[in-house]
Design a protein around this motif. Structure first.
Motif, PDB file in Angstrom:
ATOM      1  N   ALA A   1      61.001  61.311 108.612  1.00  0.00           N
ATOM      2  CA  ALA A   1      61.055  62.250 107.360  1.00  0.00           C
ATOM      3  C   ALA A   1      60.223  61.392 105.938  1.00  0.00           C
ATOM      4  CB  ALA A   1      62.154  62.605 106.865  1.00  0.00           C
ATOM      5  N   LEU A   2      60.782  60.019 105.623  1.00  0.00           N
ATOM      6  CA  LEU A   2      60.169  59.446 104.832  1.00  0.00           C
ATOM      7  C   LEU A   2      58.638  59.214 105.008  1.00  0.00           C
ATOM      8  CD1 LEU A   2      62.718  57.063 103.821  1.00  0.00           C
ATOM      9  CD2 LEU A   2      62.028  58.728 102.250  1.00  0.00           C
ATOM     10  N   ALA A   3      58.322  58.677 106.421  1.00  0.00           N
ATOM     11  CA  ALA A   3      56.926  58.424 106.670  1.00  0.00           C
ATOM     12  C   ALA A   3      56.171  59.772 106.360  1.00  0.00           C
ATOM     13  CB  ALA A   3      56.699  57.938 108.106  1.00  0.00           C
ATOM     14  N   ARG A   4      56.404  60.726 106.984  1.00  0.00           N
ATOM     15  CA  ARG A   4      55.865  62.007 106.817  1.00  0.00           C
ATOM     16  C   ARG A   4      55.530  62.544 105.434  1.00  0.00           C
ATOM     17  NH1 ARG A   4      58.437  67.157 109.282  1.00  0.00           N
ATOM     18  NH2 ARG A   4      59.863  66.787 107.630  1.00  0.00           N
ATOM     19  N   ALA A   5      56.466  62.018 104.435  1.00  0.00           N
ATOM     20  CA  ALA A   5      55.979  62.280 102.932  1.00  0.00           C
ATOM     21  C   ALA A   5      54.837  61.341 102.690  1.00  0.00           C
ATOM     22  CB  ALA A   5      57.257  62.303 102.247  1.00  0.00           C
ATOM     23  N   LEU A   6      54.846  60.005 103.191  1.00  0.00           N
ATOM     24  CA  LEU A   6      54.222  58.993 102.799  1.00  0.00           C
ATOM     25  C   LEU A   6      52.699  59.214 103.214  1.00  0.00           C
ATOM     26  CD1 LEU A   6      56.003  55.792 103.831  1.00  0.00           C
ATOM     27  CD2 LEU A   6      55.559  56.538 101.479  1.00  0.00           C
ATOM     28  N   VAL A   7      52.482  59.576 104.347  1.00  0.00           N
ATOM     29  CA  VAL A   7      51.125  60.123 104.836  1.00  0.00           C
ATOM     30  C   VAL A   7      50.215  60.995 103.947  1.00  0.00           C
ATOM     31  CG1 VAL A   7      51.697  59.725 107.163  1.00  0.00           C
ATOM     32  CG2 VAL A   7      51.737  61.898 106.202  1.00  0.00           C
ATOM     33  N   ARG A   8      51.099  61.769 103.177  1.00  0.00           N
ATOM     34  CA  ARG A   8      49.937  62.647 102.165  1.00  0.00           C
ATOM     35  C   ARG A   8      49.666  61.826 100.915  1.00  0.00           C
ATOM     36  NH1 ARG A   8      53.035  66.972 100.062  1.00  0.00           N
ATOM     37  NH2 ARG A   8      50.848  67.735  99.706  1.00  0.00           N
ATOM     38  N   ARG A   9      50.217  60.844 100.885  1.00  0.00           N
ATOM     39  CA  ARG A   9      49.695  59.902  99.551  1.00  0.00           C
ATOM     40  C   ARG A   9      49.863  60.776  98.278  1.00  0.00           C
ATOM     41  NH1 ARG A   9      44.587  56.748 102.344  1.00  0.00           N
ATOM     42  NH2 ARG A   9      45.704  55.794 103.897  1.00  0.00           N
ATOM     43  N   PRO A  10      50.906  61.320  97.892  1.00  0.00           N
ATOM     44  CA  PRO A  10      51.058  61.940  96.841  1.00  0.00           C
ATOM     45  C   PRO A  10      51.110  61.349  95.456  1.00  0.00           C
ATOM     46  CG  PRO A  10      53.302  61.806  97.702  1.00  0.00           C
ATOM     47  CD  PRO A  10      52.244  60.983  98.610  1.00  0.00           C
ATOM     48  N   GLN A  11      51.086  61.931  94.211  1.00  0.00           N
ATOM     49  CA  GLN A  11      51.235  61.400  93.000  1.00  0.00           C
ATOM     50  C   GLN A  11      52.791  61.088  92.885  1.00  0.00           C
ATOM     51  OE1 GLN A  11      48.741  62.862  89.644  1.00  0.00           O
ATOM     52  NE2 GLN A  11      49.063  64.725  90.638  1.00  0.00           N
ATOM     53  N   ALA A  12      53.619  61.961  93.505  1.00  0.00           N
ATOM     54  CA  ALA A  12      54.981  61.673  93.089  1.00  0.00           C
ATOM     55  C   ALA A  12      55.946  62.093  94.560  1.00  0.00           C
ATOM     56  CB  ALA A  12      55.455  62.172  91.974  1.00  0.00           C
ATOM     57  N   PHE A  13      56.931  61.401  94.678  1.00  0.00           N
ATOM     58  CA  PHE A  13      57.922  61.821  95.614  1.00  0.00           C
ATOM     59  C   PHE A  13      59.057  62.331  95.016  1.00  0.00           C
ATOM     60  CE2 PHE A  13      55.652  58.048  97.696  1.00  0.00           C
ATOM     61  CZ  PHE A  13      55.410  58.607  98.891  1.00  0.00           C
ATOM     62  N   LEU A  14      59.449  63.355  95.392  1.00  0.00           N
ATOM     63  CA  LEU A  14      60.789  63.916  95.101  1.00  0.00           C
ATOM     64  C   LEU A  14      61.768  63.930  96.133  1.00  0.00           C
ATOM     65  CD1 LEU A  14      59.113  67.129  93.146  1.00  0.00           C
ATOM     66  CD2 LEU A  14      59.501  64.825  92.387  1.00  0.00           C
ATOM     67  N   MET A  15      63.183  63.770  95.905  1.00  0.00           N
ATOM     68  CA  MET A  15      63.970  63.099  97.036  1.00  0.00           C
ATOM     69  C   MET A  15      65.187  63.823  96.807  1.00  0.00           C
ATOM     70  SD  MET A  15      63.261  59.232  98.585  1.00  0.00           S
ATOM     71  CE  MET A  15      61.674  58.772  99.183  1.00  0.00           C
ATOM     72  N   ASP A  16      65.593  64.794  97.540  1.00  0.00           N
ATOM     73  CA  ASP A  16      66.843  65.607  97.272  1.00  0.00           C
ATOM     74  C   ASP A  16      68.151  65.117  98.139  1.00  0.00           C
ATOM     75  OD1 ASP A  16      68.754  67.369  96.271  1.00  0.00           O
ATOM     76  OD2 ASP A  16      67.875  69.098  97.207  1.00  0.00           O
ATOM     77  N   GLU A  17      68.923  64.247  97.705  1.00  0.00           N
ATOM     78  CA  GLU A  17      70.051  63.708  98.346  1.00  0.00           C
ATOM     79  C   GLU A  17      69.645  63.321  99.905  1.00  0.00           C
ATOM     80  OE1 GLU A  17      73.621  64.423  97.355  1.00  0.00           O
ATOM     81  OE2 GLU A  17      73.477  66.180  95.828  1.00  0.00           O
ATOM     82  N   PRO A  18      68.557  62.521 100.180  1.00  0.00           N
ATOM     83  CA  PRO A  18      68.140  62.277 101.493  1.00  0.00           C
ATOM     84  C   PRO A  18      68.971  61.465 102.403  1.00  0.00           C
ATOM     85  CG  PRO A  18      67.021  60.871  99.903  1.00  0.00           C
ATOM     86  CD  PRO A  18      67.936  61.705  98.976  1.00  0.00           C
ATOM     87  N   LEU A  19      69.899  60.960 101.820  1.00  0.00           N
ATOM     88  CA  LEU A  19      71.000  60.090 102.588  1.00  0.00           C
ATOM     89  C   LEU A  19      72.298  60.461 102.974  1.00  0.00           C
ATOM     90  CD1 LEU A  19      70.049  56.685 101.033  1.00  0.00           C
ATOM     91  CD2 LEU A  19      68.652  57.824 102.796  1.00  0.00           C
ATOM     92  N   THR A  20      72.636  61.870 102.342  1.00  0.00           N
ATOM     93  CA  THR A  20      73.858  62.142 102.578  1.00  0.00           C
ATOM     94  C   THR A  20      74.566  62.386 103.991  1.00  0.00           C
ATOM     95  OG1 THR A  20      73.392  63.590 100.451  1.00  0.00           O
ATOM     96  CG2 THR A  20      75.385  64.303 101.927  1.00  0.00           C
ATOM     97  N   ASN A  21      73.747  62.525 104.874  1.00  0.00           N
ATOM     98  CA  ASN A  21      74.171  62.834 106.311  1.00  0.00           C
ATOM     99  C   ASN A  21      74.160  61.856 107.218  1.00  0.00           C
ATOM    100  OD1 ASN A  21      74.334  65.543 106.015  1.00  0.00           O
ATOM    101  ND2 ASN A  21      72.160  65.764 106.536  1.00  0.00           N
ATOM    102  N   LEU A  22      74.042  60.433 106.309  1.00  0.00           N
ATOM    103  CA  LEU A  22      74.164  59.086 107.250  1.00  0.00           C
ATOM    104  C   LEU A  22      75.487  58.606 106.886  1.00  0.00           C
ATOM    105  CD1 LEU A  22      70.584  57.534 106.458  1.00  0.00           C
ATOM    106  CD2 LEU A  22      71.109  59.255 108.430  1.00  0.00           C
ATOM    107  N   ASP A  23      75.941  57.838 107.824  1.00  0.00           N
ATOM    108  CA  ASP A  23      77.092  57.102 107.465  1.00  0.00           C
ATOM    109  C   ASP A  23      76.949  55.765 106.641  1.00  0.00           C
ATOM    110  OD1 ASP A  23      76.361  54.732 109.055  1.00  0.00           O
ATOM    111  OD2 ASP A  23      76.910  55.401 110.965  1.00  0.00           O
ATOM    112  N   ALA A  24      77.860  55.084 106.105  1.00  0.00           N
ATOM    113  CA  ALA A  24      78.078  54.129 104.979  1.00  0.00           C
ATOM    114  C   ALA A  24      76.926  53.167 105.371  1.00  0.00           C
ATOM    115  CB  ALA A  24      79.329  53.738 104.891  1.00  0.00           C
TER     116      ALA A  24
END
Length: 355
Positions: free
Chosen positions: A144-167
């Motif tokens: 999911a992060l890489a899919r955002a990267l390929v667009r080469r945007p001016q800014a990345f906006l991340m909404d609690e992207p790690l919540t579903n992962l274990d510690a």
């Protein structure tokens, strides 16, 4: 890359619910900026307004030099990463990464180049031919992060992207995100309720409460000098001890008798509370120099540290963080003293930092 300016942002829904009361943010070009706060504080609504997924009721949003109030999400040149990965289940990793580029109609050679670059940055080479069901949670988030990267945007906006992962995976992904942002130098706005994520990732942190910004500062600034009682109670685990204090003869003394190091400029005509970090207190043997009588209410043994809860005769028990070199059992009579670190002092009425 681009700076982001949010000015007097306000969001009210048709039923009258106010999600964002008033938010001003100035996010630097290339900054990793974290919005931190409890559920319902307005942080995700603010991020969605920047993305164009929510229309603000009032206020302006600028990305770079462009006023984006009336632009749709696709016209803002940003990329979002959500809590849920939203990968296409029937597509291989390679095709999930290429999908937004193909939708833009980019040439095949450029699509291939961008996909390969993102796969290299996120170490996805061995996973390019797998479909999402064959990926772990951490691997799916990297896609999911890489899919955002390929667009080469001016800014990345991340909404609690790690919540579903274990510690363990969260810790690994924090390292990945920080390394990635440092390598790319792209502006990143990251929303979380997890203060460990905020403190470890952010160049600066905005702490939100009830739709307003309580404080903006570096991780060290918000930890050492919380701007309000809310920030003092929210940042830190355990949080700051809040001790009722009095000022007399140049001394700062807690209601339980604990002497504290007075900061300069203390007001004398207000009810005050001192914020003292658990590591700035020490449990001692009874009668030790500068200590007051106290009693251990509980002790948590955490391997490399002990967290004591101590009754010292004040209105609230205090928490003390110490190395496990000397141990005191529950209900033991002990001494309690301040180690000398200057506390933060708050006005009880305004709940704001005054010294």
């Amino acid at each position: 890359m681009a700076a982001i300016e949010v000015t007097a942002l306000h969001k009210r829904y048709p039923d009258g619910t106010v999600a964002v009361e008033h938010v001003d943010l100035s996010i630097g070009d290339g900054e990793l900026f974290v919005m931190l706060g409890p559920s319902g504080c307005g942080k995700t609504t603010t991020l969605r307004a920047v993305a164009g997924l929510e229309r603000q009721t009032a206020g302006d949003i600028r990305i770079g030099a462009t006023l984006v109030n009336d632009l749709p999400p696709a016209g803002r040149d940003i990329a979002m990463v959500f809590q849920f990965y939203a990968l296409y289940p029937h597509l291989r990793t390679r095709d999930n990464l290429a999908f937004p580029l193909r939708a833009e109609g980019l040439p095949k050679a450029e699509v291939r180049e961008r996909v390969d670059e993102a796969a290299r940055l996120m170490r996805l080479g061995p996973l390019l031919d797998r479909r999402p069901r064959r990926l772990s949670g951490g691997e799916q988030q990297r896609v999911a992060l890489a899919r955002a990267l390929v667009r080469r945007p001016q800014a990345f906006l991340m909404d609690e992207p790690l919540t579903n992962l274990d510690a363990e995976l969260r810790a690994d992904m924090r390292t990945e995100i920080k390394h990635l942002q440092g390598e790319l130098g792209t502006t990143m706005v990251y929303v979380t309720h997890d203060q460990v994520e905020a403190m470890s990732l952010g160049h600066r942190i905005a702490i939100l409460n009830k739709g307003r910004v309580e404080q903006i500062g570096t991780p060290l600034e918000v930890y050492d000098r919380p701007a309000s009682l809310f920030c003092a109670a929210f940042i830190g685990s355990p949080p700051m001890n809040l001790i009722d204090v009095e000022v007399a003869d140049g001394r700062l003394r807690g209601k339980g008798g604990l002497d504290l190091t007075p900061p300069p400029g203390l007001p004398r005509d207000r009810d005050l509370v001192a914020g003292v970090r658990p590591e700035a207190l020490e449990v001692t043997a009874p009668g030790a120099d500068r200590s007051i009588p106290a009693r251990v209410v509980s002790a948590e043994w955490l391997g490399d540290e002990i967290i004591y809860v101590v009754d010292h005769g004040g209105r609230r028990d205090v928490r003390v963080r110490m190395a496990p070199t000397v141990r005191f059992a529950t209900d033991t009579r002990v001494g309690l003293r301040h180690t000398g670190a200057v506390p933060a002092v708050y006005d009880v009425r305004t709940e704001q930092l005054v010294a």
